[in-house]
Design an enzyme around this catalytic site. Structure first.
Site, PDB file in Angstrom:
ATOM      1  N   SER A   1       0.438  -1.149  -0.120  1.00  0.00           N
ATOM      2  CA  SER A   1      -0.104   0.425  -0.232  1.00  0.00           C
ATOM      3  C   SER A   1       0.932   1.369  -0.049  1.00  0.00           C
ATOM      4  O   SER A   1       2.211   0.822   0.261  1.00  0.00           O
ATOM      5  CB  SER A   1      -1.055   0.572   1.543  1.00  0.00           C
ATOM      6  OG  SER A   1      -1.769   1.026   1.290  1.00  0.00           O
ATOM      7  N   ASP A   2       0.161   2.561  -0.758  1.00  0.00           N
ATOM      8  CA  ASP A   2       0.818   3.742  -0.876  1.00  0.00           C
ATOM      9  C   ASP A   2       0.194   4.638  -0.333  1.00  0.00           C
ATOM     10  O   ASP A   2      -1.344   4.806  -1.250  1.00  0.00           O
ATOM     11  CB  ASP A   2       2.022   3.679  -1.403  1.00  0.00           C
ATOM     12  CG  ASP A   2       2.720   4.897  -1.332  1.00  0.00           C
ATOM     13  OD1 ASP A   2       3.707   5.043  -0.801  1.00  0.00           O
ATOM     14  OD2 ASP A   2       2.738   5.756  -1.924  1.00  0.00           O
TER      15      ASP A   2
END
Length: 193
Positions: free
Chosen positions: A69-70
């Site tokens: 995730s970012d």
């Protein structure tokens, strides 16, 4: 037997969010350069990094289902990342005062052994109220959000900086869109509930 789940992140916020799903998981730090590419939009940056993080860890653990995730704060097309220190956080919050930003939070789920790959993005529109220097300083001293995109820590005192939050995935602003993550984990064969 269910495959192991690995969170490809060193973020304590993502770890706490994923724990809400009450499934066992391990954490591995992805070795990924988070520098934006020339001309890359905040949305594209978040999507690319989420997938790169998941793939980086999946390379070492091909039998596992890996979550990457970012999050990137998008201020009128400019990517605001983690400030890292007090001075940069002050500057970010001064720029965000009275503005509407979009926090682009991407998530990717991959499994090397099965070839499973899915990626999705939750966009959260956040409008900041007009912030005084005193409010910024009080907030930063209390929360020290130097590891948060755009210096925004809405799950704490940062909520007092905001006028509105618009999202279809309420955990996305904290750093991991759990509705999307749960959907992708089920698609990858991970039983939830």
């Amino acid at each position: 037997m269910q495959r192991a789940v690995i969170l490809a992140s060193t973020s304590r916020y993502r770890r706490e969010l994923l724990a809400r799903l009450r499934l066992p998981f391990d954490v591995q730090a992805p070795e990924v350069d988070e520098t934006a590419l020339a001309g890359e939009t905040p949305r594209a940056l978040a999507e690319r990094l989420a997938l790169e993080k998941a793939n980086a860890v999946a390379t070492h653990f091909p039998e596992a289902v890996v979550i990457g995730s970012d999050q990137v704060a998008d201020l009128a097309g400019e990517a605001l990342g983690k400030p890292g220190d007090h001075a940069r956080a002050t500057t970010q919050l001064q720029r965000m005062s009275g503005q509407t930003l979009v926090f682009q939070t991407a998530v990717a789920v991959v499994c090397g052994a099965t070839g499973f790959t899915q990626r999705d993005l939750a966009s959260v529109r956040v409008t900041f109220r007009d912030l005084s220097e005193a409010a910024i300083e009080t907030y930063l001293r209390a929360e020290q959000p130097y590891d948060c995109a755009g210096s925004a820590k809405s799950e704490g005192l940062g909520i007092a900086l905001l006028n509105t939050i618009e999202s279809d995935d309420p955990t996305a602003l904290v750093g991991l869109p759990l509705i999307r993550t749960a959907r992708m984990l089920r698609a990858a064969g991970i039983a939830l509930l």
